[in-house]
Design an enzyme around this catalytic site. Structure first.
Site, PDB file in Angstrom:
ATOM      1  N   ILE A 172      -2.024 -55.166 -34.214  1.00  0.00           N
ATOM      2  CA  ILE A 172      -3.482 -55.315 -34.174  1.00  0.00           C
ATOM      3  C   ILE A 172      -3.869 -56.590 -33.437  1.00  0.00           C
ATOM      4  CG2 ILE A 172      -5.535 -55.697 -35.582  1.00  0.00           C
ATOM      5  CD1 ILE A 172      -4.282 -53.806 -37.674  1.00  0.00           C
ATOM      6  N   GLY A 245      -8.462 -58.775 -41.721  1.00  0.00           N
ATOM      7  CA  GLY A 245      -7.122 -58.645 -42.294  1.00  0.00           C
ATOM      8  C   GLY A 245      -7.176 -58.379 -43.788  1.00  0.00           C
ATOM      9  N   ARG A 246      -7.099 -59.443 -44.563  1.00  0.00           N
ATOM     10  CA  ARG A 246      -7.206 -59.354 -46.019  1.00  0.00           C
ATOM     11  C   ARG A 246      -8.065 -60.510 -46.514  1.00  0.00           C
ATOM     12  NH1 ARG A 246      -5.758 -54.975 -45.280  1.00  0.00           N
ATOM     13  NH2 ARG A 246      -4.102 -53.730 -46.268  1.00  0.00           N
ATOM     14  N   ASP A 270     -14.900 -58.409 -42.761  1.00  0.00           N
ATOM     15  CA  ASP A 270     -14.738 -57.020 -43.192  1.00  0.00           C
ATOM     16  C   ASP A 270     -14.000 -56.957 -44.523  1.00  0.00           C
ATOM     17  OD1 ASP A 270     -14.948 -54.140 -42.701  1.00  0.00           O
ATOM     18  OD2 ASP A 270     -12.770 -54.191 -42.447  1.00  0.00           O
ATOM     19  N   HIS A 307     -14.638 -53.407 -45.772  1.00  0.00           N
ATOM     20  CA  HIS A 307     -13.236 -53.069 -45.481  1.00  0.00           C
ATOM     21  C   HIS A 307     -13.166 -51.726 -44.760  1.00  0.00           C
ATOM     22  CE1 HIS A 307      -8.891 -53.870 -47.045  1.00  0.00           C
ATOM     23  NE2 HIS A 307      -8.880 -53.335 -45.830  1.00  0.00           N
ATOM     24  N   THR A 308     -13.862 -51.654 -43.655  1.00  0.00           N
ATOM     25  CA  THR A 308     -13.994 -50.379 -42.949  1.00  0.00           C
ATOM     26  C   THR A 308     -13.447 -50.408 -41.528  1.00  0.00           C
ATOM     27  OG1 THR A 308     -15.598 -48.604 -42.483  1.00  0.00           O
ATOM     28  CG2 THR A 308     -16.288 -50.870 -41.992  1.00  0.00           C
ATOM     29  N   ALA A 309     -12.882 -51.537 -41.099  1.00  0.00           N
ATOM     30  CA  ALA A 309     -12.432 -51.654 -39.707  1.00  0.00           C
ATOM     31  C   ALA A 309     -11.403 -50.590 -39.339  1.00  0.00           C
ATOM     32  CB  ALA A 309     -11.858 -53.049 -39.460  1.00  0.00           C
ATOM     33  N   TYR A 310     -10.561 -50.212 -40.288  1.00  0.00           N
ATOM     34  CA  TYR A 310      -9.477 -49.258 -40.016  1.00  0.00           C
ATOM     35  C   TYR A 310      -9.964 -47.808 -39.971  1.00  0.00           C
ATOM     36  CZ  TYR A 310      -9.711 -47.472 -44.770  1.00  0.00           C
ATOM     37  OH  TYR A 310     -10.145 -46.867 -45.927  1.00  0.00           O
TER      38      TYR A 310
END
Length: 337
Positions: A172, A245-246, A270, A307-310
């Site tokens: 990434i 990331g986290r 995110d 947390h929607t980037a993926y």
């Protein structure tokens, strides 16, 4: 233990019984993909929306392999219950696996692997957040929604005029660096092992020199609060921080005052600390049990997304298929090992 995913698997032999997998935390969109994909690999999938837990571990009885989501921590009690049910392998449908204690899992005889999926979705989203942050998008859109169409007194910045520091250059991070080259930005990189053609520098130098700092490392004991109070103080005055990331990569308690004081110009997050039980839930009619989230959301220079980037069509297809492939490859290794 290895934490990887493969992209191909031999077709199942018609002489062998179908592999059975219990899929926990399976949303409707994933369920449609599992129902369509599993038969192609000779797999029978038992699907449930419920996250894996001690109470529902018996759903996996007779199935060596299970697939889990990343949204709910897997407790030691759950791992012990899964072991009693006969589970020996967990495929987590995520790149990160900080929601499960893999060492404890190994101690009770359960192997854990993550999946890979297209890095493009997270990389694209990261660039979007960078652009929104440096162009004051949150404040501009909010004012327009109130029919205030005056120019903001804070002018935007152009990426080609900025130095961007990318912390972590795995798949990434590398994709983010590749996209930044198209914008003409100066890019600095930091990673334990240089993996791409980039200007690698020390972490301190990256923080001192970067107008934007973007985080792309996994969450581990040595990266927890990677951006702590000390490192945030070392960041370039007026810098922006981006985190896809986290959440715990950033010490939120240190970040908030740096944003409120103007020490940092903004943040686009995110992921945040303590998002569990909040993100992915409808919280419109309930109190948010978070010290920092409401405070961050009130700031005009902070963007929050859940947390929607993926979450893209392509990545979801990759995730479902690779989780199935992981389970089949584990079964093949057990059979031939």
């Amino acid at each position: 233990m290895t934490f990887s995913s493969t992209s191909s698997v031999p077709p199942p032999s018609p002489l062998l019984p179908a592999t059975r997998i219990t899929v926990y935390g399976c949303g409707r969109d994933e369920a449609a993909l599992f129902r369509r994909t599993a038969p192609r690999f000779g797999v029978e999938a038992t699907l449930t929306e419920a996250a894996v837990s001690e109470e529902n571990s018996e759903m996996a009885a007779g199935n060596q392999c299970i697939s889990i989501d990343h949204k709910t921590p897997v407790t030691p009690a759950t791992l012990r219950a899964l072991h009693r049910a006969g589970v020996t392998y967990i495929s987590t449908r995520s790149i990160g696996y900080n929601h499960i204690d893999v060492t404890y899992a190994a101690g009770v005889g359960i192997s854990v692997e993550n999946v890979t999926y297209s890095p493009a979705g997270v990389a694209d989203y990261t660039l979007m957040l960078m652009l929104m942050a440096v162009r004051n998008a949150k404040s501009t859109v909010r004012r327009a929604e109130l029919h205030d169409y005056r120019l903001n007194e804070i002018r935007g910045k152009e990426l080609r005029d900025l130095t961007v520091g990318v912390i972590g250059t795995g798949r990434i991070g590398a994709a983010v660096v590749d996209r930044l080259r198209g914008f003409g930005s100066r890019v600095l990189a930091y990673g334990k092992r240089p993996t791409i053609a980039a200007d690698y520098v020390s972490l301190d130098e990256l923080l001192r020199s970067s107008d934007i700092v973007s985080l792309h490392v996994p969450l581990a004991p040595d990266t927890h609060h990677l951006l702590d109070q000390s490192r945030i103080r070392r960041m370039k005055r007026g810098a922006f921080v981006i985190n896809t990331g986290r959440g715990p990569l950033i010490d939120t308690e240190a970040l908030v005052p740096a944003l409120e004081s103007g020490r940092l110009s903004g943040a686009a997050l995110d992921v945040i600390e303590g998002e569990e039980g909040i993100f992915y839930a409808d919280c419109r009619n309930r109190t948010i049990e978070s010290t920092w989230l409401p405070r961050l959301q009130k700031m005009p220079n902070v963007l929050i997304s859940p947390h929607t980037a993926y979450y893209t069509d392509h990545a979801l297809r990759d995730t479902v298929e690779n989780s199935i492939i992981n389970c089949l490859n584990f079964g093949s290794r057990k059979q031939h090992g």
